[in-house]
Scaffold this active site. Structure first.
Site, short mmCIF file in Angstrom:
data_model
loop_
_atom_site.label_atom_id
_atom_site.label_comp_id
_atom_site.label_asym_id
_atom_site.label_seq_id
_atom_site.Cartn_x
_atom_site.Cartn_y
_atom_site.Cartn_z
N GLN A 261 12.65 -5.56 50.34
CA GLN A 261 12.32 -6.07 51.52
C GLN A 261 12.37 -4.95 52.73
OE1 GLN A 261 14.60 -9.48 51.85
NE2 GLN A 261 13.78 -10.42 49.79
N HIS A 342 15.83 -8.26 39.39
CA HIS A 342 16.74 -7.44 38.99
C HIS A 342 16.30 -6.75 37.79
CE1 HIS A 342 19.40 -9.60 41.43
NE2 HIS A 342 19.32 -10.72 40.76
N GLU A 344 17.71 -4.62 35.57
CA GLU A 344 18.58 -4.43 34.63
C GLU A 344 19.06 -5.79 33.78
OE1 GLU A 344 21.17 -6.99 37.00
OE2 GLU A 344 19.41 -5.51 37.40
#
Length: 369
Positions: A261, A342, A344
């Site tokens: 963002q 995310h 990962e």
């Protein structure tokens, strides 16, 4: 007699006056926060210790939590920053060879006030229909509801990134022969993101969120990561100005979560607050370039407005299948991209590791300094 039957009574009070009566688990007392829900069936330990939940009261929609216990290896940060925790039922006898303690014991250790034995389905529907709102979990008797409602309506999350960010540069060594260094702006980064980079041969230096870009460059990094974190990018306008030069440089850059963002704002984009956000491990995202859909893990309340982005500067290459919101941006004047989810997280296939690998490949292509 079950643990729930033996527990002290607890109350969840929402800012619109809605009350849920339940039983206490974890720490006792009172806690105010932003009440949100997460849809993951597993990963409760990672959720509770994810710094991006700072100041939030987490509602677990899956009816049973804690069934495989808590261990010391899977935490995403050194402590939990959540304001509170809500569950339908918690498991007092976890079954897993890695388990070291119950979720109840962990919440007590972390000082997190919890409530269970409430209708979490009803609460989730209420939040979906009315939007995320402030609330309070308390084990005290409520004597003046009107005063508490005034307090809840006035409550605002502040200083969240300041709370979760490292206070000084922190080095994490590469797990194998070191290829170089990644400078990571810590807005509330999960430990597993750092682990994903060090596993591929790069040292990671986690820096305080307000580190000047000149300070990051003194590390002579091979790449820069803007990682994770709670709150709104509008609260960190100085940081937005700080990272603008990255969009015209030649250094590989990856933004994640709040970093996504902030990078969009640095490119002239705008963000808006969502009704109830995206949280949990089952958010479907389509990558237009690959024509492939990923099941992603997310936690955010804000989204980048696609219409606010200039086509001359960037392009949206990922969007959420459910609501078409922006999930990934590719920048045209620098080797930079950002994602809202995310990279990962293991959501079943581990496919979103593709994006972490893409960032590492960008660094590898530039050669070892």
């Amino acid at each position: 007699m079950s643990n729930i039957q033996q527990s002290k009574q607890a109350t969840l009070l929402l800012e619109d006056g809605t009350i849920f009566k339940g039983k206490s688990f974890g720490a006792q007392g009172s806690a105010i926060g932003e009440v949100v829900f997460t849809t993951g069936a597993v990963g409760f330990q990672e959720t509770i210790t994810d710094p991006s939940y700072c100041g939030q009261i987490i509602t677990q929609t899956f009816p049973l939590t804690g069934n495989y216990g808590i261990n010391s290896e899977d935490c995403e940060s050194a402590k939990s920053y959540a304001a509170g925790y809500i569950a339908r039922e918690w498991c007092s006898e976890p079954s897993n060879f890695r388990s070291e303690q119950t979720i109840d014991a962990f919440l007590k250790e972390q000082g997190i006030i919890g409530i269970c034995d409430i209708d979490t389905r009803s609460l989730t529907i209420h939040l979906r229909e009315n939007g995320t709102m402030n609330g309070m979990i308390t084990t005290d008797i409520i004597t003046d509801k009107s005063a508490l409602l005034h307090k809840l309506k006035a409550y605002k999350l502040t200083d969240t990134v300041e709370t979760v960010s490292v206070k000084q540069n922190t080095l994490y060594h590469a797990e194998k022969s070191c290829k170089g260094t990644v400078a990571l702006y810590d807005f509330g980064c999960k430990q597993s993101i750092i682990n994903g980079i060090t596993a591929q041969g790069y040292d990671v230096v986690a820096m305080p969120y307000h580190t000047p870009l000149t300070g990051a460059m003194r590390l002579n990094p091979n790449g820069i990561v803007l990682a994770g974190g709670p709150g709104s990018p509008d609260d960190y306008k100085d940081m937005i100005d700080n990272i603008k030069p990255l969009l015209k440089g030649d250094l590989p850059v990856m933004g994640v979560g709040l970093g996504h963002q902030l990078l969009a704002c640095a490119a002239g984009g705008k963000v808006t607050k969502m009704k109830h956000g995206h949280r949990g491990g089952n958010q479907p995202v389509i990558d237009i370039r690959l024509n492939k859909t990923f099941v992603t893990a997310q936690n955010h309340s804000y989204t980048v407005e696609c219409a606010s982005l200039s086509e001359n500067v960037c392009e949206v290459f990922c969007h959420n299948i459910n609501d078409k919101t922006c999930e990934g941006i590719l920048y045209k004047n620098a080797p930079a991209f950002s994602i809202q989810f995310h990279p990962e997280a293991f959501t079943g296939t581990g496919d979103t590791h593709y994006y972490l690998n893409e960032f590492v490949n960008m660094m590898n292509a530039r050669g070892i300094k």
